[in-house]
Design an enzyme around this catalytic site. Structure first.
Site, mmCIF file in Angstrom:
data_model
loop_
_atom_site.group_PDB
_atom_site.id
_atom_site.type_symbol
_atom_site.label_atom_id
_atom_site.label_comp_id
_atom_site.label_asym_id
_atom_site.label_seq_id
_atom_site.Cartn_x
_atom_site.Cartn_y
_atom_site.Cartn_z
ATOM 1 N NE ARG A 163 60.369 31.525 125.979
ATOM 2 C CZ ARG A 163 60.187 32.459 125.051
ATOM 3 N NH1 ARG A 163 58.959 32.865 124.750
ATOM 4 N NH2 ARG A 163 61.213 32.952 124.403
ATOM 5 C CD GLU A 565 52.671 38.541 123.764
ATOM 6 O OE1 GLU A 565 53.426 39.528 123.659
ATOM 7 O OE2 GLU A 565 51.693 38.511 124.514
ATOM 8 C CG ASP A 566 59.653 35.474 122.221
ATOM 9 O OD1 ASP A 566 58.773 34.602 122.409
ATOM 10 O OD2 ASP A 566 60.736 35.476 122.832
ATOM 11 C CG LEU A 567 59.587 30.476 118.899
ATOM 12 C CD1 LEU A 567 60.512 30.715 117.702
ATOM 13 C CD2 LEU A 567 60.274 29.596 119.943
#
Length: 813
Positions: A163, A565-567
């Site tokens: 990412r 957002e998820d980590l």
């Protein structure tokens, strides 16, 4: 406990906005200074600010503004008019410190530069806060805290490899700069008081962030010669059955215990995985074994078990949950002040004096008439102020000693016994040494400062090749003493008896186990100041828990606001330097109190409570507006568009942050003014935030055809804050850092000629007198101090060495 504040009599004129300057002056007003906030007729823009976008009712000010500006006075001074400039000059005559955050050269262009201000008051000091400092080839380069993170190398090494890299949330760099500015302000004031001549403190936010947000990567870059890979800590913030939980395994023992706890002792026993980068290389495997265990347990169950293993652990706090955490509730960290919302109290506690209670923030111009009457009609105020400024310094001149004209270091003659380890405490002590203190670092060969080994370059001897130890321990002398032996303990007591300050950052029980609780130390030396910096405080249910900077980042909310957002991810290291800076200020305040009273005292500064102050906006937004702030990757509330974007070379990125409408117009021009960007709604920050995805598409399309350096040059020429993502090991050469006296090259007995980071500010008249020296090797000054100062014979010294009470090599190596 006295009600006299340590900075009573100090008058500050605050010409700043945003976070850094107001936080600097908040720290000063909390300690008793009279802070006058001078604002333009429209007021400080922060009055209308909320990170969540919550509406502020007409006639009210935002809660965050109220927090940063409580207890200050407000005057309206339009600096574009002769009357406004005259008011500032009149105030200068009765002011000790001016704090400003204008673009470099702005005040001089208005006829309000240091020369004009000191013409009214020679003892006045000016604190200037700017992105790059007031000189250098980048002085006019547009920047935001986000693009500065890219420029220092902080963004490039944080994140998952599949990412985009991600920035630390919460505008942390501005808090760092504000903390440094407060230290610089007090140092300048003390030096001016000793010599009668004020100083210019020229603070670079860029340099502040190099110190606090890179974990001394430049030192590693000098020694390793290889790039710093993007990574996350393993373990760090992990998913539990009912939320997120944070772990820290800084030491090899913590890592092996963690693996044992999750049922995989064979992984902990594998020497390959003792190195964090190797764990990152096997991320899928690591996540499989870690998440396979953590997802089966609740956060409370995990914390209970990890605490039994002495693994630093904690819940992941946020704006809603932080005030409910038992440790913070019992210690009354969060209080309701004027405005009716929760906010953290100051992070330190003093035994002998109280800080100023939180006061109401002023309405715009509320005190204009009052202040004008003071400066124009009351000559007694002027005479009293001049007398205060030229009174006794924290260390008075000796009989027959000439005035120093402001060049005498404020801590000259102060002796500090440094019992700290890892980062926060050592950094505080090193900076105090720069300011003139004689700092003696005490380690043992049974348990040296373990930061000597954490991340050390595998050269010989390995304990002298740690970047963080080297960066946080310059200018000290070092000895070893085994405090578990009667002889070692007694020698430390003799050092303490002759010292002015002793600092430690062990967990609360450690010094007590050595018989060195505050009551014993005070009995040895009634004038001593003892600064204790345990992770969570000297009382409360978490009193004896271990904690590191990463633990504090996880618990304080800084991890909640950083990441994908998820980590959630940790900002990486910033809480240690921030605590160190507040520790410096706490020491200066305690010395100021002692100068007037002769009293020593216990000072408590928990590592976590500094972080809670820096993360204050999360609790304030939830308490005042019911809005839970969270992470948004590289987007944020301050600028839109804001992000990290790939260039034509897929391994190269740039960071862009558009904070103003003018910068948006510049970005449009660079992009070729695409039709969809001409929408009138995009002329506002709210409109651009709503269309962020569309704008990102245009930026990505343009950058896909651009080389990184050409893209950065075009955007900067258009006035758009932009920076290439720099690898932190290769921050040098850098023309801005080379222009300013930030780095200092010194010769170390083991590492040789080495470049060390220094103060991120110049202090006119003092820079040439700062006490520079390389960090000590283990036990380097045993003979000099134990024989030369405590009077041991060489035979006694040799006996201590043979019995391993002292030494120069860790016993376990």
């Amino acid at each position: 406990m006295t009600t006299a504040y340590p900075l009573a009599g100090l008058r500050v004129l605050d010409l700043s906005t945003e976070i850094a300057g107001p936080y600097c002056t908040k720290l000063l007003v909390d300690a008793g200074a009279d802070v006058i906030k001078a604002e333009a007729p429209a007021g400080d823009p922060l009055r209308r600010w909320t990170s969540s976008g919550a509406a502020i009712p007409p006639g009210e000010d935002g809660a965050f503004f109220q927090h940063l500006n409580g207890s200050k006075r407000s005057v309206v001074a339009d600096l574009q008019t002769a009357a406004g400039r005259r008011l500032v000059l009149d105030l200068a005559a009765v002011t000790d410190i001016v704090v400003e955050s204008f673009a470099p050269g702005t005040l001089t262009g208005l006829g309000l530069g240091l020369q004009e201000l000191q013409a009214r008051n020679p003892a006045l000091s000016l604190v200037s806060i700017s992105p790059w400092g007031s000189s250098g080839p980048w002085v006019d380069r547009p920047a935001t805290e986000f693009t500065l993170q890219a420029a220092i190398g902080s963004i490039a090494y944080r994140g998952l490899r599949d990412r985009a890299p991600v920035a630390a949330g919460g505008r942390i760099g501005e808090w760092v700069a504000g903390s440094y500015a407060a230290v610089g302000a007090v140092v300048a004031w003390l030096a001016a008081r000793n010599g009668g001549k004020g100083h210019h403190v020229d603070l670079s936010m860029f340099e502040s962030m190099v110190v606090a947000m890179t974990i001394y990567h430049d030192l590693n870059g000098q020694w390793r010669k290889t790039p710093l890979a993007r990574a996350i800590e393993i373990p760090s913030i992990e998913p539990a059955k009912d939320g997120w939980v944070g772990f820290t395994t800084t030491t090899s023992q913590q890592w092996t215990d963690f693996c044992l706890m999750i049922g995989h002792p064979e992984v902990g026993e594998n020497p390959h995985y003792l190195q964090g980068p190797n764990r990152m290389d096997d991320l899928p495997f690591m996540q499989e074994i870690i998440h396979g265990w953590t997802r089966q347990h609740t956060v409370d169950e995990i914390i209970e078990l990890a605490t039994q293993f002495r693994i630093p652990v904690g819940p992941i706090g946020n704006g809603k949950t932080l005030p409910e955490i038992d440790q913070f509730a019992e210690r009354r960290v969060y209080i309701t002040g004027p405005g009716g919302f929760l906010r953290p109290r100051p992070p330190y506690r003093f035994e002998k004096f109280a800080l100023r209670p939180i006061g109401r923030a002023p309405k715009l111009g509320e005190h204009t008439d009052e202040v004008v009457r003071e400066v124009q009609g009351n000559t007694d105020i002027l005479a009293e102020s001049v007398d205060i400024r030229r009174g006794n310094g924290s260390l008075p001149l000796k009989q027959g000693e000439d005035a120093d004209h402001g060049t005498r270091l404020p801590l000259q003659g102060v002796r500090i016994v440094d019992l700290t380890t890892f980062w926060a405490g050592p950094l505080a002590a090193a900076h105090l040494a720069l300011l003139g203190a004689d700092v003696v670092k005490v380690e043992s060969i049974q348990r040296p400062d373990l930061m000597r080994l954490a991340g050390a370059v595998p050269n010989d001897p390995i304990w002298e090749w740690s970047a963080v130890f080297s960066g946080a321990n310059f200018s000290k002398r070092g000895i070893t003493l085994n405090l578990a032996t009667p002889e070692g303990n007694e020698l430390l007591r003799r050092l303490i008896a002759k010292a002015d300050i002793v600092i430690d950052n062990y967990s609360a029980r450690v010094l007590e186990n050595f018989g060195l609780a505050w009551e014993r130390v005070h009995a040895l030396n009634p004038r001593i100041i003892m600064l204790r910096m345990p992770a969570f405080g000297l009382d409360g249910p978490w009193r004896d828990r271990p904690g590191f900077g990463q633990t504090v980042e996880q618990i304080s909310g800084l991890g909640w606001i950083t990441g994908y957002e998820d980590l959630p991810l940790v900002p990486r290291g910033v809480c240690d330097p921030l605590a160190g800076l507040h520790a410096i200020l706490a020491v200066l305040l305690a010395l100021e109190h002692r100068q007037g009273t002769g009293e020593g005292q216990l000072v408590e500064l928990p590592l976590v409570e500094t972080a809670l102050n820096v993360a204050a906006e999360q609790v304030i937004e939830y308490s005042a507006y019911g809005q839970l702030l969270t992470r948004q990757g590289n987007r944020g509330p301050y600028a839109a568009p804001q992000g990290v974007y790939r260039c034509a070379d897929k391994d190269e990125y740039v960071a862009i942050a558009v904070a103003t409408d003018t910068q948006w117009e510049g970005l449009r021009r660079v992009l070729g003014d695409p039709a969809r960007t001409r929408d009138a709604a995009l002329a506002t920050a709210a409109g651009r935030r709503a269309a962020h995805d569309m704008i990102d598409t245009h930026i990505e399309q343009w950058l896909s055809t651009q080389g990184r350096d050409a893209a950065v040059a075009a955007l900067l020429a258009a006035g758009v804050p932009t920076a290439p993502l720099v690898n932190a090991h290769f921050i040098m050469p850098n023309p801005q850092l080379e222009h300013r006296p930030f780095f200092h090259v010194m010769t170390h007995p083991v590492t040789g000629e080495t470049r060390y980071p220094g103060l991120p500010m110049t202090i006119s008249g003092l820079d040439a007198h700062l006490h520079w020296g390389p960090p000590p090797t283990l036990g380097q000054h045993n003979e000099e101090i134990l024989c030369g100062e405590l009077g041991l014979s060489r035979d006694e010294l040799e006996d201590l060495q043979q019995r391993k009470i002292i030494g120069t090599r860790p016993v376990f190596m």
